[in-house]
Design a protein around this motif. Sequence first.
Motif, PDB file in Angstrom:
ATOM      1  N   ALA A 163       2.671   1.372  -2.576  1.00  0.00           N
ATOM      2  CA  ALA A 163       2.513   1.264  -1.092  1.00  0.00           C
ATOM      3  C   ALA A 163       1.974   2.463  -0.515  1.00  0.00           C
ATOM      4  O   ALA A 163       1.400   2.391   0.485  1.00  0.00           O
ATOM      5  CB  ALA A 163       3.912   0.811  -0.410  1.00  0.00           C
ATOM      6  N   LEU A 164       2.648   3.525  -0.783  1.00  0.00           N
ATOM      7  CA  LEU A 164       1.893   4.915  -0.297  1.00  0.00           C
ATOM      8  C   LEU A 164       0.415   4.978  -0.571  1.00  0.00           C
ATOM      9  O   LEU A 164      -0.317   5.710   0.292  1.00  0.00           O
ATOM     10  CB  LEU A 164       2.632   6.138  -1.070  1.00  0.00           C
ATOM     11  CG  LEU A 164       2.300   7.298  -0.540  1.00  0.00           C
ATOM     12  CD1 LEU A 164       2.569   7.977   0.732  1.00  0.00           C
ATOM     13  CD2 LEU A 164       2.732   8.701  -1.710  1.00  0.00           C
ATOM     14  N   THR A 165       0.235   4.751  -1.888  1.00  0.00           N
ATOM     15  CA  THR A 165      -1.406   4.811  -2.160  1.00  0.00           C
ATOM     16  C   THR A 165      -2.258   3.815  -1.100  1.00  0.00           C
ATOM     17  O   THR A 165      -3.110   4.189  -0.591  1.00  0.00           O
ATOM     18  CB  THR A 165      -1.546   4.239  -3.545  1.00  0.00           C
ATOM     19  OG1 THR A 165      -0.863   5.262  -4.612  1.00  0.00           O
ATOM     20  CG2 THR A 165      -3.150   4.165  -3.979  1.00  0.00           C
ATOM     21  N   LEU A 166      -1.600   2.591  -0.872  1.00  0.00           N
ATOM     22  CA  LEU A 166      -2.596   1.741   0.066  1.00  0.00           C
ATOM     23  C   LEU A 166      -2.429   2.232   1.630  1.00  0.00           C
ATOM     24  O   LEU A 166      -3.403   2.155   2.208  1.00  0.00           O
ATOM     25  CB  LEU A 166      -2.149   0.514  -0.050  1.00  0.00           C
ATOM     26  CG  LEU A 166      -2.310  -0.242  -1.512  1.00  0.00           C
ATOM     27  CD1 LEU A 166      -1.713  -1.730  -1.432  1.00  0.00           C
ATOM     28  CD2 LEU A 166      -3.889  -0.282  -1.806  1.00  0.00           C
ATOM     29  N   PHE A 167      -1.199   2.865   1.689  1.00  0.00           N
ATOM     30  CA  PHE A 167      -0.948   3.439   3.131  1.00  0.00           C
ATOM     31  C   PHE A 167      -1.874   4.822   3.528  1.00  0.00           C
ATOM     32  O   PHE A 167      -2.584   4.743   4.570  1.00  0.00           O
ATOM     33  CB  PHE A 167       0.520   3.919   3.325  1.00  0.00           C
ATOM     34  CG  PHE A 167       0.728   4.622   4.642  1.00  0.00           C
ATOM     35  CD1 PHE A 167       0.833   3.993   5.837  1.00  0.00           C
ATOM     36  CD2 PHE A 167       0.927   5.977   4.523  1.00  0.00           C
ATOM     37  CE1 PHE A 167       1.175   4.539   7.078  1.00  0.00           C
ATOM     38  CE2 PHE A 167       0.986   6.631   5.991  1.00  0.00           C
ATOM     39  CZ  PHE A 167       1.136   5.877   7.059  1.00  0.00           C
ATOM     40  N   THR A 168      -2.344   5.386   2.383  1.00  0.00           N
ATOM     41  CA  THR A 168      -3.134   6.745   2.666  1.00  0.00           C
ATOM     42  C   THR A 168      -4.637   6.195   2.837  1.00  0.00           C
ATOM     43  O   THR A 168      -5.459   6.441   3.590  1.00  0.00           O
ATOM     44  CB  THR A 168      -3.208   7.442   1.554  1.00  0.00           C
ATOM     45  OG1 THR A 168      -3.420   6.797   0.400  1.00  0.00           O
ATOM     46  CG2 THR A 168      -1.829   8.297   1.607  1.00  0.00           C
ATOM     47  N   ASP A 169      -4.907   5.030   2.001  1.00  0.00           N
ATOM     48  CA  ASP A 169      -6.182   4.252   2.234  1.00  0.00           C
ATOM     49  C   ASP A 169      -6.656   3.679   3.632  1.00  0.00           C
ATOM     50  O   ASP A 169      -7.393   3.747   4.073  1.00  0.00           O
ATOM     51  CB  ASP A 169      -6.513   3.185   1.124  1.00  0.00           C
ATOM     52  CG  ASP A 169      -6.549   3.802  -0.182  1.00  0.00           C
ATOM     53  OD1 ASP A 169      -6.815   4.972  -0.373  1.00  0.00           O
ATOM     54  OD2 ASP A 169      -6.135   2.884  -1.178  1.00  0.00           O
ATOM     55  N   PHE A 170      -5.357   3.038   4.137  1.00  0.00           N
ATOM     56  CA  PHE A 170      -5.451   2.444   5.461  1.00  0.00           C
ATOM     57  C   PHE A 170      -5.505   3.529   6.585  1.00  0.00           C
ATOM     58  O   PHE A 170      -6.493   3.017   7.496  1.00  0.00           O
ATOM     59  CB  PHE A 170      -4.041   1.537   5.481  1.00  0.00           C
ATOM     60  CG  PHE A 170      -4.116   0.690   7.053  1.00  0.00           C
ATOM     61  CD1 PHE A 170      -4.360  -0.498   6.813  1.00  0.00           C
ATOM     62  CD2 PHE A 170      -4.126   1.320   8.284  1.00  0.00           C
ATOM     63  CE1 PHE A 170      -4.656  -1.438   7.875  1.00  0.00           C
ATOM     64  CE2 PHE A 170      -3.915   0.170   9.380  1.00  0.00           C
ATOM     65  CZ  PHE A 170      -4.260  -1.103   8.912  1.00  0.00           C
TER      66      PHE A 170
END
Length: 247
Positions: free
Chosen positions: A211-218
Amino acid sequence: MESFFQGRSATRSSWNYESLKNFRQISPRVQNHLKLVYLTLCCALGASAVGVYLHILMNIGGFLTFLGCSVGIIWLCTTPPYNERKRFGVLMATALLEGATLGPLIQLVLDFEPSILVSAFVGTALAFGCFSGAAIIAKRREFLYLGGLLSSGLAILFWLRFASAIFGQATAMFNVELYFGLLLFLGYVVFDTQEIIERAHLGDLDYVKHALTLFTDFVAIVVRILIIMMKNASEKSDDEKKRKRRS
């Protein structure tokens, strides 16, 4: 040649409503993992919004919040998933600090034109959902080859920033960094989503880290869309002022 066009037409015909519901290539365990990842992502975005609100109230965003956010990201990326509750709490704190760090930009947008914030967030959510959904329904490992290209693009973006810091940032260079960075992180949404699926198939079910990975992308996407929209609105406003002066 005929077989080529037949193959192309068959590919098009296979993309229908039923294909959007086809998750047979993803095991039930991985599907449940993805649900946890996206639910955690939504919680992180909510925590980030709280961080923005706290900055607007108390002006807490700055270098310290950026430093705390960086420490939280490094800690989550380097520690094993032995305590999910603790890691979830650290992710929420990291997201809150990230929101506070973005607070000055959000405040600037709200002072300039509040509607830009809503449009940017909705546009980011739609783009993120489309690219992430495309990665989910695509064939397994189909987009993992993008990793090398995206890493090269990230290196190019770093050196562009480095050159701008030394020689000064021209308008053309700024625009290249802005739009190139947007395309780059949209590509990372596709790549990271498929990588998360593959890692889950191999037994890596660390939903907090994913989720952290996708959060940084967002966050990377929404920041660039905000800057682009505010830049375009500012240029449009300046053009209108020049026209009024001429008239």
